[in-house]
Design an enzyme around this catalytic site. Structure first.
Site, PDB file in Angstrom:
ATOM      1  N   LYS A  53       7.761  22.427  21.895  1.00  0.00           N
ATOM      2  CA  LYS A  53       9.154  22.531  21.437  1.00  0.00           C
ATOM      3  C   LYS A  53      10.008  21.394  22.016  1.00  0.00           C
ATOM      4  CE  LYS A  53       8.874  25.893  18.587  1.00  0.00           C
ATOM      5  NZ  LYS A  53       8.972  25.565  17.155  1.00  0.00           N
ATOM      6  N   GLN A  76       7.376  35.220   9.930  1.00  0.00           N
ATOM      7  CA  GLN A  76       8.493  36.158  10.156  1.00  0.00           C
ATOM      8  C   GLN A  76       9.807  35.608   9.603  1.00  0.00           C
ATOM      9  OE1 GLN A  76       9.788  36.705  14.200  1.00  0.00           O
ATOM     10  NE2 GLN A  76      10.805  38.640  13.785  1.00  0.00           N
ATOM     11  N   TYR A 117       3.461  26.109  24.147  1.00  0.00           N
ATOM     12  CA  TYR A 117       4.466  26.312  23.100  1.00  0.00           C
ATOM     13  C   TYR A 117       5.775  25.603  23.488  1.00  0.00           C
ATOM     14  CZ  TYR A 117       7.652  29.049  20.060  1.00  0.00           C
ATOM     15  OH  TYR A 117       8.589  29.443  19.151  1.00  0.00           O
TER      16      TYR A 117
END
Ligand code: SER
Length: 317
Positions: free
Chosen positions: A146, A12, A142
């Site tokens: 991070k 994206q 996730y």
């Protein structure tokens, strides 16, 4: 003169960043890469493109050497919802991929830009105007990747002097390429469905506030932070940045101003709802504003006008 490698260039962010960097630094100075051939033809055909899986350190090294790369934009990542379905894959891509980029950068003296995310926060983080430096105990794989990534980038800067930089992106809204399985994706799909079917089923409840940003602002932040004077950077990695905070009802109401017949109902996905509930409602991005002049241009109103206009053209409506 910069020689830039973009990993995850067909994603994206990568799709649009590739185009912007080619325009800004010249087609010959940007190498787009992805682990499979790009879905978006322009990424692959309008400049240099290489197949690179970030989990393959040897291949990454080979491409960095081949083009004399001095800047790595590491955008290859698995997002939050997909990560909960396949935590092992997420760890491999997000952590081993980042480690490989940092190691190559250490050996070649390159700079590394790595996005972090609002997902680096968790249920015990203060929810409103979340400070830059605060409690970070995320509950998703996730988010864990991070936080570890933020720390690893700081470590490589402090220990080896690698010029690492990064921002915590909120949910990103864009029309060029779809997001790849995150919790904030509803805020992209809603525009497609509003234009195509005048109807959207939202998988988060009506009260779910999260930070969001329109892609042109996200791209600006990458360019601005990469070009920022390093002597002014206190944080370097993981800057809170935001442009707006809204819930599904707010975005629905904004779209209805342009498409009055648009209707929305709810079918809440419990996994995504739990993830969204663990993230902040709104970030405090004052350190990014102070240290490198961050300032977004779009709010919910102006983004909605632009998204609808651009998507109508894309969808031939
Ligand atoms: N947009 C991402 C996700 O929802 C957050 O960084 O996973």
């Amino acid at each position: 003169m910069k020689k830039i490698l973009i990993t995850g260039a067909s994603g994206q962010i990568g799709t649009e960043l590739t185009e912007l960097l080619r325009r800004t630094y010249g087609v010959d100075n940007v190498v787009a890469s992805s682990r499979s051939f790009a879905k978006n033809e322009t990424v692959e055909k309008d400049g240099i493109f290489e197949l690179v899986d970030v989990t393959d350190g040897k291949r990454l090294h080979e491409v960095v050497k081949k083009y004399n790369i001095d800047t790595i934009m590491n955008l290859a990542a698995i997002l939050s919802a997909i990560g909960e379905k396949n935590p092992q894959l997420l760890w491999d891509v997000n952590m081993n991929g980042l480690y490989n980029c940092l190691e190559v950068a250490r050996e070649t003296g390159s700079m590394v830009f790595t996005p972090s995310s609002i997902a680096a926060f968790g249920p015990s983080t203060p929810k409103d105007l979340t400070p830059q430096d605060t409690i970070q105990r995320p509950s998703t794989i996730y988010g864990v990747s991070k936080v570890a990534g933020e720390l690893l980038c700081d470590y490589y800067y402090n220990k080896f002097g690698v010029d690492t930089r990064g921002v915590r992106f909120p949910g990103l809204i864009s029309y060029a390429a779809l997001p790849g399985g995150g919790t904030t994706d509803y805020a992209v799909h809603i525009y497609y469905e509003a234009l195509k079917n005048k109807k959207f089923t939202c998988n988060l409840n009506s009260e779910t506030y999260m930070d969001m940003m329109y892609m042109p602002d996200a791209l600006d932040s990458i360019l601005q932070l990469s070009e920022a004077d390093p002597s002014k950077l206190i944080h370097r990695n993981a800057f809170n940045i935001t442009a707006m905070s809204f819930c599904p009802e707010d975005i629905k109401n904004e779209i209805t101003k342009h498409i009055p017949e648009f209707v929305m109902d709810y079918d809440v996905d419990p996994i995504k709802q739990e993830i969204a509930n663990s993230w902040p409602n709104s970030l405090d991005d004052s350190d990014a504003r102070k240290e490198w002049g961050w300032k977004p241009n779009y709010n919910l109103e102006t983004m909605t006008i632009d998204m609808l206009e651009k998507l109508k053209i894309k969808l031939n409506l």
